[in-house]
Design a protein around this motif. Structure first.
Motif, PDB file in Angstrom:
ATOM      1  N   GLU A 185       0.824  -1.195   0.000  1.00 55.13           N
ATOM      2  CA  GLU A 185       0.000   0.000   0.000  1.00 55.13           C
ATOM      3  C   GLU A 185       0.865   1.254   0.000  1.00 55.13           C
ATOM      4  O   GLU A 185       1.983   1.243   0.517  1.00 55.13           O
ATOM      5  CB  GLU A 185      -0.890   0.038   1.250  1.00 55.13           C
ATOM      6  N   SER A 229      -2.889   3.622  -3.277  1.00 56.18           N
ATOM      7  CA  SER A 229      -2.582   2.552  -4.209  1.00 56.18           C
ATOM      8  C   SER A 229      -2.358   1.258  -3.449  1.00 56.18           C
ATOM      9  O   SER A 229      -1.807   1.263  -2.345  1.00 56.18           O
ATOM     10  CB  SER A 229      -1.331   2.870  -5.033  1.00 56.18           C
ATOM     11  N   CYS A 230      -2.772   0.159  -4.044  1.00 56.94           N
ATOM     12  CA  CYS A 230      -2.561  -1.163  -3.467  1.00 56.94           C
ATOM     13  C   CYS A 230      -2.238  -2.139  -4.585  1.00 56.94           C
ATOM     14  O   CYS A 230      -3.010  -2.264  -5.543  1.00 56.94           O
ATOM     15  CB  CYS A 230      -3.805  -1.630  -2.703  1.00 56.94           C
ATOM     16  N   THR A 231      -1.124  -2.842  -4.454  1.00 59.03           N
ATOM     17  CA  THR A 231      -0.738  -3.867  -5.414  1.00 59.03           C
ATOM     18  C   THR A 231      -0.700  -5.215  -4.717  1.00 59.03           C
ATOM     19  O   THR A 231      -0.021  -5.375  -3.700  1.00 59.03           O
ATOM     20  CB  THR A 231       0.621  -3.561  -6.045  1.00 59.03           C
ATOM     21  N   SER A 267       0.022  -9.373  -5.125  1.00 56.04           N
ATOM     22  CA  SER A 267       0.754 -10.327  -5.948  1.00 56.04           C
ATOM     23  C   SER A 267       0.843 -11.671  -5.240  1.00 56.04           C
ATOM     24  O   SER A 267       0.699 -11.761  -4.023  1.00 56.04           O
ATOM     25  CB  SER A 267       2.157  -9.813  -6.281  1.00 56.04           C
ATOM     26  N   ARG A 282      -9.007   0.050 -11.153  1.00 56.65           N
ATOM     27  CA  ARG A 282      -8.100  -1.097 -11.134  1.00 56.65           C
ATOM     28  C   ARG A 282      -7.404  -1.271 -12.472  1.00 56.65           C
ATOM     29  O   ARG A 282      -8.027  -1.119 -13.528  1.00 56.65           O
ATOM     30  CB  ARG A 282      -8.891  -2.366 -10.792  1.00 56.65           C
ATOM     31  N   GLU A 339      -5.072  -4.409 -13.730  1.00 53.36           N
ATOM     32  CA  GLU A 339      -4.581  -5.726 -13.330  1.00 53.36           C
ATOM     33  C   GLU A 339      -4.790  -5.889 -11.824  1.00 53.36           C
ATOM     34  O   GLU A 339      -5.919  -5.791 -11.351  1.00 53.36           O
ATOM     35  CB  GLU A 339      -3.128  -5.919 -13.756  1.00 53.36           C
ATOM     36  N   ASN A 340      -3.728  -6.135 -11.070  1.00 53.00           N
ATOM     37  CA  ASN A 340      -3.857  -6.327  -9.633  1.00 53.00           C
ATOM     38  C   ASN A 340      -3.383  -5.132  -8.813  1.00 53.00           C
ATOM     39  O   ASN A 340      -3.017  -5.286  -7.647  1.00 53.00           O
ATOM     40  CB  ASN A 340      -3.130  -7.596  -9.203  1.00 53.00           C
ATOM     41  N   THR A 341      -3.403  -3.955  -9.422  1.00 54.24           N
ATOM     42  CA  THR A 341      -3.178  -2.718  -8.698  1.00 54.24           C
ATOM     43  C   THR A 341      -4.485  -1.939  -8.638  1.00 54.24           C
ATOM     44  O   THR A 341      -5.116  -1.706  -9.674  1.00 54.24           O
ATOM     45  CB  THR A 341      -2.080  -1.867  -9.354  1.00 54.24           C
ATOM     46  N   TYR A 374      -6.544   1.532  -7.167  1.00 51.51           N
ATOM     47  CA  TYR A 374      -6.383   2.912  -6.753  1.00 51.51           C
ATOM     48  C   TYR A 374      -7.673   3.389  -6.099  1.00 51.51           C
ATOM     49  O   TYR A 374      -8.773   3.096  -6.577  1.00 51.51           O
ATOM     50  CB  TYR A 374      -6.053   3.809  -7.946  1.00 51.51           C
TER      51      TYR A 374
END
Length: 131
Positions: free
Chosen positions: A6, A21-23, A25, A72, A74-76, A78
């Protein structure tokens, strides 16, 4: 190995804006929902917003509708936060729910109950709204 990262918290004046932001994985599920929760001192954790990886459906708490927008790539994920208020001050946590459409919608659960079974959590980022 799963990882949730984050960023974007900070100090702003009332009426200002921030983007979190959050990614996510390392998750093996075909689809993951990514959401934001927040917790202020002395208050219970509150679901803020969420977006499904299966169909893109979104959830917003009543308190943030019209001010916050989740998106969004992909896997990020906002979270654009506009017109911030002092009551938005909290630690904001990103969380991941591994979706299985056969078992229903996590977005629907959030709309109905305000909470859901998010199994993985980030470390949190502080948002402070103050003059």
């Amino acid at each position: 190995q799963v990882q949730i990262v984050e960023s974007g918290g900070g100090l702003v004046q009332p009426g200002g804006s921030l983007r979190l932001s959050c990614t996510a994985s390392g998750f093996t599920a075909d689809y993951i929902a990514i959401g934001w929760f927040r917790q202020a001192p002395g208050k219970e954790r509150e679901g803020v917003s969420c977006i499904s990886g299966y169909d893109g459906d979104t959830y917003y708490a009543d308190s943030v509708k019209g001010r916050f927008t989740i998106s969004r790539r992909e896997n990020t994920v906002y979270l654009q936060m506009n017109n911030l208020k002092p009551e938005d001050t909290a630690v904001y946590y990103c969380a991941v729910h591994q979706e299985n459409p056969a078992f229903g919608s996590i977005i629907w659960s959030l709309r109905q109950y305000g909470t859901a079974d998010f199994g993985s959590w980030g470390q949190g980022t502080q948002v402070t709204v103050s003059s």
